[in-house]
Design a protein around this motif. Structure first.
Motif, PDB file in Angstrom:
ATOM      1  N   SER A   1       0.812  -1.424   0.036  1.00  0.00           N
ATOM      2  CA  SER A   1      -0.441   0.257   0.234  1.00  0.00           C
ATOM      3  C   SER A   1       1.567   1.104  -0.349  1.00  0.00           C
ATOM      4  CB  SER A   1      -0.528  -0.190   1.323  1.00  0.00           C
ATOM      5  OG  SER A   1      -2.201  -0.972   0.485  1.00  0.00           O
ATOM      6  N   ALA A   2       0.194   2.350  -0.867  1.00  0.00           N
ATOM      7  CA  ALA A   2       1.383   3.515  -0.824  1.00  0.00           C
ATOM      8  C   ALA A   2       0.625   4.239  -0.214  1.00  0.00           C
ATOM      9  CB  ALA A   2       1.464   3.387  -2.606  1.00  0.00           C
ATOM     10  N   PHE A   3       1.195   5.618   0.117  1.00  0.00           N
ATOM     11  CA  PHE A   3       0.497   6.400   1.300  1.00  0.00           C
ATOM     12  C   PHE A   3       0.828   7.772   0.799  1.00  0.00           C
ATOM     13  CE2 PHE A   3       0.271   3.264   3.600  1.00  0.00           C
ATOM     14  CZ  PHE A   3      -1.503   3.647   4.347  1.00  0.00           C
ATOM     15  N   GLN A   4       0.765   8.733   0.415  1.00  0.00           N
ATOM     16  CA  GLN A   4       1.310  10.257   0.400  1.00  0.00           C
ATOM     17  C   GLN A   4       0.440  11.653   0.571  1.00  0.00           C
ATOM     18  OE1 GLN A   4       1.503  11.763  -4.284  1.00  0.00           O
ATOM     19  NE2 GLN A   4       3.484  12.924  -3.403  1.00  0.00           N
ATOM     20  N   ALA A   5       0.580  11.964   1.633  1.00  0.00           N
ATOM     21  CA  ALA A   5      -0.098  13.782   2.022  1.00  0.00           C
ATOM     22  C   ALA A   5      -0.247  14.419   0.717  1.00  0.00           C
ATOM     23  CB  ALA A   5       0.497  13.846   3.324  1.00  0.00           C
ATOM     24  N   HIS A   6      -1.219  15.683   0.358  1.00  0.00           N
ATOM     25  CA  HIS A   6      -0.720  16.846  -0.167  1.00  0.00           C
ATOM     26  C   HIS A   6      -1.709  17.993   1.171  1.00  0.00           C
ATOM     27  CE1 HIS A   6      -1.036  13.651  -3.031  1.00  0.00           C
ATOM     28  NE2 HIS A   6      -2.278  13.293  -3.038  1.00  0.00           N
ATOM     29  N   LEU A   7      -0.943  19.272   1.340  1.00  0.00           N
ATOM     30  CA  LEU A   7      -1.273  20.539   2.117  1.00  0.00           C
ATOM     31  C   LEU A   7      -1.332  21.399   1.315  1.00  0.00           C
ATOM     32  CD1 LEU A   7       0.189  21.314   4.938  1.00  0.00           C
ATOM     33  CD2 LEU A   7       0.771  22.972   3.024  1.00  0.00           C
ATOM     34  N   ALA A   8      -2.935  22.019   0.990  1.00  0.00           N
ATOM     35  CA  ALA A   8      -2.294  23.477   0.687  1.00  0.00           C
ATOM     36  C   ALA A   8      -3.588  24.415   1.665  1.00  0.00           C
ATOM     37  CB  ALA A   8      -3.230  23.415  -0.984  1.00  0.00           C
ATOM     38  N   ALA A   9      -2.755  25.858   1.718  1.00  0.00           N
ATOM     39  CA  ALA A   9      -3.747  27.014   2.074  1.00  0.00           C
ATOM     40  C   ALA A   9      -4.884  27.082   2.209  1.00  0.00           C
ATOM     41  CB  ALA A   9      -3.046  28.087   2.646  1.00  0.00           C
ATOM     42  N   VAL A  10      -6.050  27.589   2.861  1.00  0.00           N
ATOM     43  CA  VAL A  10      -7.126  27.803   1.686  1.00  0.00           C
ATOM     44  C   VAL A  10      -8.401  28.456   2.936  1.00  0.00           C
ATOM     45  CG1 VAL A  10      -8.653  24.711   1.245  1.00  0.00           C
ATOM     46  CG2 VAL A  10      -8.514  25.785   3.361  1.00  0.00           C
ATOM     47  N   ARG A  11      -9.177  29.537   2.556  1.00  0.00           N
ATOM     48  CA  ARG A  11      -9.904  30.573   2.909  1.00  0.00           C
ATOM     49  C   ARG A  11     -11.086  30.553   3.082  1.00  0.00           C
ATOM     50  NH1 ARG A  11      -6.085  33.506   7.123  1.00  0.00           N
ATOM     51  NH2 ARG A  11      -3.788  33.296   5.976  1.00  0.00           N
ATOM     52  N   ASN A  12     -11.840  29.191   2.534  1.00  0.00           N
ATOM     53  CA  ASN A  12     -13.042  29.231   2.338  1.00  0.00           C
ATOM     54  C   ASN A  12     -13.424  27.801   2.138  1.00  0.00           C
ATOM     55  OD1 ASN A  12     -12.684  29.719  -0.946  1.00  0.00           O
ATOM     56  ND2 ASN A  12     -12.799  32.158  -0.248  1.00  0.00           N
ATOM     57  N   LYS A  13     -14.917  27.227   1.693  1.00  0.00           N
ATOM     58  CA  LYS A  13     -15.075  26.478   1.871  1.00  0.00           C
ATOM     59  C   LYS A  13     -14.879  26.150  -0.316  1.00  0.00           C
ATOM     60  CE  LYS A  13     -17.478  22.295   1.196  1.00  0.00           C
ATOM     61  NZ  LYS A  13     -16.833  21.721   0.012  1.00  0.00           N
ATOM     62  N   GLU A  14     -14.463  27.539  -1.079  1.00  0.00           N
ATOM     63  CA  GLU A  14     -14.164  27.433  -2.882  1.00  0.00           C
ATOM     64  C   GLU A  14     -13.000  26.692  -2.986  1.00  0.00           C
ATOM     65  OE1 GLU A  14     -15.800  30.066  -0.967  1.00  0.00           O
ATOM     66  OE2 GLU A  14     -18.385  29.485  -1.749  1.00  0.00           O
ATOM     67  N   ASP A  15     -11.721  27.022  -2.240  1.00  0.00           N
ATOM     68  CA  ASP A  15     -10.939  26.546  -2.548  1.00  0.00           C
ATOM     69  C   ASP A  15     -10.942  25.220  -1.578  1.00  0.00           C
ATOM     70  OD1 ASP A  15      -9.543  29.336  -2.536  1.00  0.00           O
ATOM     71  OD2 ASP A  15      -8.761  29.740  -0.102  1.00  0.00           O
ATOM     72  N   VAL A  16     -11.533  24.643  -0.943  1.00  0.00           N
ATOM     73  CA  VAL A  16     -11.814  22.795  -0.751  1.00  0.00           C
ATOM     74  C   VAL A  16     -11.743  22.893  -1.865  1.00  0.00           C
ATOM     75  CG1 VAL A  16     -12.062  21.911   0.577  1.00  0.00           C
ATOM     76  CG2 VAL A  16     -11.801  23.840   1.678  1.00  0.00           C
ATOM     77  N   ASP A  17     -12.902  22.868  -2.505  1.00  0.00           N
ATOM     78  CA  ASP A  17     -13.255  22.272  -3.910  1.00  0.00           C
ATOM     79  C   ASP A  17     -12.591  22.495  -4.959  1.00  0.00           C
ATOM     80  OD1 ASP A  17     -15.852  21.804  -1.953  1.00  0.00           O
ATOM     81  OD2 ASP A  17     -16.903  23.303  -3.153  1.00  0.00           O
ATOM     82  N   ARG A  18     -11.265  23.688  -4.960  1.00  0.00           N
ATOM     83  CA  ARG A  18     -10.626  23.984  -6.100  1.00  0.00           C
ATOM     84  C   ARG A  18      -9.258  22.641  -5.795  1.00  0.00           C
ATOM     85  NH1 ARG A  18      -9.326  23.998 -10.571  1.00  0.00           N
ATOM     86  NH2 ARG A  18      -7.442  25.328 -11.033  1.00  0.00           N
ATOM     87  N   VAL A  19      -9.058  22.690  -4.806  1.00  0.00           N
ATOM     88  CA  VAL A  19      -7.556  21.779  -4.318  1.00  0.00           C
ATOM     89  C   VAL A  19      -7.875  20.434  -4.849  1.00  0.00           C
ATOM     90  CG1 VAL A  19      -6.636  20.498  -2.524  1.00  0.00           C
ATOM     91  CG2 VAL A  19      -6.808  23.434  -2.588  1.00  0.00           C
ATOM     92  N   MET A  20      -9.241  19.817  -4.624  1.00  0.00           N
ATOM     93  CA  MET A  20     -10.244  18.208  -4.495  1.00  0.00           C
ATOM     94  C   MET A  20      -9.676  18.587  -6.338  1.00  0.00           C
ATOM     95  SD  MET A  20      -9.834  16.776  -2.120  1.00  0.00           S
ATOM     96  CE  MET A  20     -10.545  14.638  -2.906  1.00  0.00           C
ATOM     97  N   GLN A  21     -10.775  19.277  -7.110  1.00  0.00           N
ATOM     98  CA  GLN A  21     -11.078  19.731  -8.221  1.00  0.00           C
ATOM     99  C   GLN A  21      -9.478  19.528  -8.655  1.00  0.00           C
ATOM    100  OE1 GLN A  21     -11.912  22.965  -9.900  1.00  0.00           O
ATOM    101  NE2 GLN A  21     -11.891  22.439 -12.186  1.00  0.00           N
ATOM    102  N   ILE A  22      -8.455  19.786  -8.309  1.00  0.00           N
ATOM    103  CA  ILE A  22      -6.698  19.920  -8.974  1.00  0.00           C
ATOM    104  C   ILE A  22      -6.184  18.218  -8.764  1.00  0.00           C
ATOM    105  CG2 ILE A  22      -4.339  20.869  -8.690  1.00  0.00           C
ATOM    106  CD1 ILE A  22      -5.292  23.668  -7.930  1.00  0.00           C
ATOM    107  N   LEU A  23      -6.293  18.273  -7.905  1.00  0.00           N
ATOM    108  CA  LEU A  23      -5.464  16.535  -6.351  1.00  0.00           C
ATOM    109  C   LEU A  23      -6.241  16.005  -7.952  1.00  0.00           C
ATOM    110  CD1 LEU A  23      -5.246  17.433  -3.239  1.00  0.00           C
ATOM    111  CD2 LEU A  23      -3.727  17.218  -4.836  1.00  0.00           C
ATOM    112  N   LYS A  24      -7.861  15.902  -8.150  1.00  0.00           N
ATOM    113  CA  LYS A  24      -8.205  14.451  -9.192  1.00  0.00           C
ATOM    114  C   LYS A  24      -8.226  15.205 -11.092  1.00  0.00           C
ATOM    115  CE  LYS A  24     -10.769  12.211  -5.296  1.00  0.00           C
ATOM    116  NZ  LYS A  24     -12.430  12.795  -4.961  1.00  0.00           N
ATOM    117  N   SER A  25      -7.644  16.418 -10.955  1.00  0.00           N
ATOM    118  CA  SER A  25      -7.482  16.355 -12.437  1.00  0.00           C
ATOM    119  C   SER A  25      -6.608  15.630 -12.605  1.00  0.00           C
ATOM    120  CB  SER A  25      -7.577  17.336 -12.603  1.00  0.00           C
ATOM    121  OG  SER A  25      -6.378  18.068 -12.026  1.00  0.00           O
TER     122      SER A  25
END
Length: 259
Positions: free
Chosen positions: A141-165
């Motif tokens: 099993s492989a694990f990797q962490a990703h981190l981003a600064a967020v200020r609102n829910k729109e930032d949260v959604d954008r981070v997931m959009q980028i990662l899952k692309s």
């Protein structure tokens, strides 16, 4: 026997019969993990088995909607046939038989550290400056962490959009998420927002969020990606997820400040 006595006797029996499948157990909840990365969380009400049925939550990323519905129906039918009696043994046997009839699961998208040592997000422009931790592997099993600064829910959604692309991240078995951010209102009042998402890895994200709370890591989001390698890790997977969360927070100066 009282309901409580029957529940405890059933849990003791199940623990002895299916030790390799039982991933976590309390007096009120059992979590089983099977081949095909299928898991079931079973919650036992106070009046089970005499009156209420046990509640269950299935997770099977490789199952189609039709297969999940079929398994749901089989489990519900088994309870109806055994109303008033313990049913967990029957459920586990049904799931085992169900899995035997499934085609082989797809090969894990990642099985070695070399395969995912560098995860670069290319499909979407990374306008959130996402930081990627090193890949950690344990028993394929492989694990990797990703981190981003967020200020609102729109930032949260954008981070997931980028990662899952990223195709490798999108195909991962779990993308476990936790975030915290604060918003200052016009009247000066500070509103704290936080949330988490297990993505099928039951209980993992709440542990991440608890760690972030203890570290007072604010205005930040952590996603831990797991590519399942076919071998059950048991409680070790939670330790890996929390360790990677702590490491990437500290690496990006969200940990306790040194004095």
């Amino acid at each position: 026997m009282s309901d409580e006595e029957q529940r405890l006797a059933e849990i003791e029996s199940i623990s002895a019969i299916f030790p390799d499948l039982l991933e976590d157990v309390t007096e009120k909840q059992l979590i089983f993990r099977f081949d095909h990365d299928l898991s079931i969380t079973i919650t036992l009400p106070d009046d089970y088995p005499s009156t209420s049925p046990p509640l269950f939550l299935l997770s099977g990323p490789y199952l189609s909607r039709e297969q999940k519905e079929d398994l749901h129906n089989k489990l519900n039918d088994a309870y109806i046939d055994n109303i008033g009696f313990p049913v967990i043994f029957n459920w586990i046997s049904i799931i085992q038989d169900f899995i035997q009839d499934l085609p082989p699961p797809p090969e894990p998208s990642v099985s070695t550290c070399d395969d995912v040592e560098y995860v670069a997000v290319k499909e979407e422009i990374d306008d959130m400056n996402i930081q990627h931790g090193e890949v950690f592997t344990d028993r394929k099993s492989a694990f990797q962490a990703h981190l981003a600064a967020v200020r609102n829910k729109e930032d949260v959604d954008r981070v997931m959009q980028i990662l899952k692309s990223n195709s490798k991240i999108a195909r991962a078995t779990h993308n476990i998420t936790a975030y915290r951010y604060s918003v200052t209102m016009e009247n000066g009042k500070v509103i704290h927002h936080h949330d988490c998402e297990d993505d099928g890895e039951h209980g993992a994200s709440s542990k991440m969020l608890e760690l972030m709370d203890r570290m007072k890591a604010d205005n930040v989001m952590v996603v831990v990606t797991r590519w399942y390698g076919g071998i059950h890790l048991g409680p070790d997977r939670f330790r890996h997820i929390n360790n990677l969360t702590r490491q990437i927070l500290c690496d990006n100066n969200y940990g306790p400040k040194k004095t």
